[in-house]
Scaffold this motif. Structure first.
Motif, PDB file in Angstrom:
ATOM      1  N   MET A  12      27.139  40.630  45.892  1.00 18.67           N
ATOM      2  CA  MET A  12      28.601  41.133  46.390  1.00 18.67           C
ATOM      3  C   MET A  12      28.546  42.696  46.787  1.00 18.67           C
ATOM      4  N   ASP A  13      29.080  42.751  47.822  1.00 25.73           N
ATOM      5  CA  ASP A  13      29.313  44.243  48.533  1.00 25.73           C
ATOM      6  C   ASP A  13      29.900  45.066  47.449  1.00 25.73           C
ATOM      7  N   GLU A  14      29.160  46.246  47.220  1.00 29.74           N
ATOM      8  CA  GLU A  14      29.625  47.457  46.361  1.00 29.74           C
ATOM      9  C   GLU A  14      31.119  47.587  46.280  1.00 29.74           C
ATOM     10  N   LYS A  15      31.712  47.625  48.013  1.00 29.59           N
ATOM     11  CA  LYS A  15      32.984  47.993  48.261  1.00 29.59           C
ATOM     12  C   LYS A  15      33.948  46.974  47.574  1.00 29.59           C
ATOM     13  N   LEU A  24      37.212  36.818  36.161  1.00 30.57           N
ATOM     14  CA  LEU A  24      36.800  36.045  37.414  1.00 30.57           C
ATOM     15  C   LEU A  24      35.869  36.941  38.464  1.00 30.57           C
ATOM     16  N   ARG A  25      35.301  37.993  37.961  1.00 28.09           N
ATOM     17  CA  ARG A  25      34.521  38.547  38.982  1.00 28.09           C
ATOM     18  C   ARG A  25      33.094  37.808  39.143  1.00 28.09           C
ATOM     19  N   PRO A  26      32.630  36.979  38.450  1.00 28.80           N
ATOM     20  CA  PRO A  26      31.217  36.086  38.444  1.00 28.80           C
ATOM     21  C   PRO A  26      31.678  34.943  39.683  1.00 28.80           C
ATOM     22  N   VAL A  27      32.940  34.482  39.406  1.00 33.19           N
ATOM     23  CA  VAL A  27      33.571  33.314  40.353  1.00 33.19           C
ATOM     24  C   VAL A  27      33.671  34.011  41.645  1.00 33.19           C
ATOM     25  N   TYR A  28      34.349  35.330  41.766  1.00 30.48           N
ATOM     26  CA  TYR A  28      34.409  35.770  43.143  1.00 30.48           C
ATOM     27  C   TYR A  28      32.961  36.095  43.822  1.00 30.48           C
ATOM     28  N   ARG A  29      32.044  36.528  42.786  1.00 30.83           N
ATOM     29  CA  ARG A  29      30.622  36.512  43.400  1.00 30.83           C
ATOM     30  C   ARG A  29      29.967  35.296  43.841  1.00 30.83           C
ATOM     31  N   ALA A  30      30.144  33.971  43.188  1.00 32.25           N
ATOM     32  CA  ALA A  30      29.778  32.894  43.562  1.00 32.25           C
ATOM     33  C   ALA A  30      30.412  32.514  44.724  1.00 32.25           C
ATOM     34  N   VAL A  31      31.646  32.562  45.096  1.00 32.34           N
ATOM     35  CA  VAL A  31      32.404  32.235  46.300  1.00 32.34           C
ATOM     36  C   VAL A  31      31.686  33.225  47.409  1.00 32.34           C
ATOM     37  N   HIS A  32      31.729  34.560  47.187  1.00 31.06           N
ATOM     38  CA  HIS A  32      31.054  35.345  48.163  1.00 31.06           C
ATOM     39  C   HIS A  32      29.742  34.899  48.745  1.00 31.06           C
ATOM     40  N   TYR A  33      29.023  34.748  47.771  1.00 33.31           N
ATOM     41  CA  TYR A  33      27.508  34.043  48.262  1.00 33.31           C
ATOM     42  C   TYR A  33      27.636  32.760  49.062  1.00 33.31           C
ATOM     43  N   VAL A  34      28.456  31.747  48.619  1.00 34.62           N
ATOM     44  CA  VAL A  34      28.476  30.460  49.099  1.00 34.62           C
ATOM     45  C   VAL A  34      28.921  30.624  50.535  1.00 34.62           C
ATOM     46  N   ILE A  52      37.900  45.215  43.156  1.00 37.87           N
ATOM     47  CA  ILE A  52      38.376  43.889  42.038  1.00 37.87           C
ATOM     48  C   ILE A  52      38.344  45.094  40.863  1.00 37.87           C
ATOM     49  N   LEU A  53      37.329  45.752  40.510  1.00 37.02           N
ATOM     50  CA  LEU A  53      38.035  46.826  39.449  1.00 37.02           C
ATOM     51  C   LEU A  53      38.882  47.688  39.475  1.00 37.02           C
ATOM     52  N   ARG A  54      39.309  47.961  40.674  1.00 40.30           N
ATOM     53  CA  ARG A  54      40.504  48.800  40.907  1.00 40.30           C
ATOM     54  C   ARG A  54      41.801  48.011  40.751  1.00 40.30           C
ATOM     55  N   ILE A  55      41.874  46.937  41.138  1.00 38.32           N
ATOM     56  CA  ILE A  55      43.093  45.891  40.909  1.00 38.32           C
ATOM     57  C   ILE A  55      43.203  45.927  39.407  1.00 38.32           C
ATOM     58  N   SER A  56      42.126  45.700  38.709  1.00 42.12           N
ATOM     59  CA  SER A  56      42.252  45.368  37.437  1.00 42.12           C
ATOM     60  C   SER A  56      42.614  46.395  36.502  1.00 42.12           C
ATOM     61  N   ALA A  57      42.234  47.914  36.973  1.00 40.22           N
ATOM     62  CA  ALA A  57      42.584  48.870  36.388  1.00 40.22           C
ATOM     63  C   ALA A  57      44.099  49.218  36.641  1.00 40.22           C
ATOM     64  N   VAL A  58      44.652  48.949  37.720  1.00 36.62           N
ATOM     65  CA  VAL A  58      46.048  48.995  38.136  1.00 36.62           C
ATOM     66  C   VAL A  58      46.975  48.196  37.170  1.00 36.62           C
ATOM     67  N   PHE A  59      46.411  46.863  37.266  1.00 34.29           N
ATOM     68  CA  PHE A  59      47.208  46.032  36.183  1.00 34.29           C
ATOM     69  C   PHE A  59      47.181  46.336  34.728  1.00 34.29           C
ATOM     70  N   LEU A  60      46.101  47.003  34.144  1.00 34.74           N
ATOM     71  CA  LEU A  60      45.951  47.472  33.105  1.00 34.74           C
ATOM     72  C   LEU A  60      46.801  48.727  32.694  1.00 34.74           C
ATOM     73  N   LEU A  61      46.845  49.677  33.536  1.00 35.43           N
ATOM     74  CA  LEU A  61      47.556  50.700  33.450  1.00 35.43           C
ATOM     75  C   LEU A  61      49.016  50.351  33.474  1.00 35.43           C
ATOM     76  N   ALA A  62      49.470  49.320  34.236  1.00 34.98           N
ATOM     77  CA  ALA A  62      50.852  48.993  34.164  1.00 34.98           C
ATOM     78  C   ALA A  62      51.183  48.407  32.904  1.00 34.98           C
ATOM     79  N   ALA A  63      50.109  47.471  32.161  1.00 33.23           N
ATOM     80  CA  ALA A  63      50.344  47.195  30.803  1.00 33.23           C
ATOM     81  C   ALA A  63      50.534  48.291  29.858  1.00 33.23           C
ATOM     82  N   VAL A  64      49.796  49.135  30.119  1.00 32.35           N
ATOM     83  CA  VAL A  64      49.823  50.242  29.219  1.00 32.35           C
ATOM     84  C   VAL A  64      51.127  51.057  29.130  1.00 32.35           C
ATOM     85  N   LEU A  65      51.829  51.026  30.335  1.00 29.48           N
ATOM     86  CA  LEU A  65      52.928  51.894  30.528  1.00 29.48           C
ATOM     87  C   LEU A  65      54.116  50.952  30.052  1.00 29.48           C
TER      88      LEU A  65
END
Length: 133
Positions: free
Chosen positions: A1-4, A106-116, A9-22
């Motif tokens: 999967m492209d690094e972008k 779900l990152r591995p699932v995202y990768r698999a869907v991307h490759y397919v 995906i990591l940024r979205i996770s960080a956003v939701f985790l920060l919201a939970a931390v708040l």
């Protein structure tokens, strides 16, 4: 999967985790959903946004982080509308955190869907080129 996409995906996770931390400590402190919470979260979001704009050294890390307090403010508004108690606000924060963790899982699932999909598109292009020649 492209690094972008991986960073997104990591940024979205960080956003939701920060919201939970708040949200979770606010509920743990016994503060129920009120109209002042979204204002406080909005001020924090504004501060993180300004820090991101002004920081040259840490701009990469702060780029999407200001959205965490925005998500927390939206959840706090929803909590106020439904009349959430402190424990319920804490539970809403836990659910937001689970969304962030689930996105990481779900990152591995995202990768698999991307490759397919990418493989199917490439095969389609090759078939199209054969037909046009």
């Amino acid at each position: 999967m492209d690094e972008k996409y991986e960073r997104g995906i990591l940024r979205i996770s960080a956003v939701f985790l920060l919201a939970a931390v708040l949200l979770i400590p606010v509920g743990y402190a016994g503060i129920a959903a009120s109209p002042i919470l979204p204002v406080g979260f909005a001020v924090l979001a504004g501060g993180l946004y300004v820090a991101w704009q002004r920081s040259e050294e840490y701009g990469v890390y702060l780029s999407g982080l200001w959205l965490g307090p925005v998500v927390a403010a939206i959840v706090a508004i929803a909590g106020f509308v439904i009349g959430a108690s402190a424990g319920e606000l804490q539970a809403l924060g836990g659910i937001v955190g689970l969304v962030g963790v689930f996105n990481l899982i779900l990152r591995p699932v995202y990768r698999a869907v991307h490759y397919v999909v990418a493989g199917a598109v490439q095969i389609g292009r090759e078939i199209q080129e054969e037909r046009s020649s």
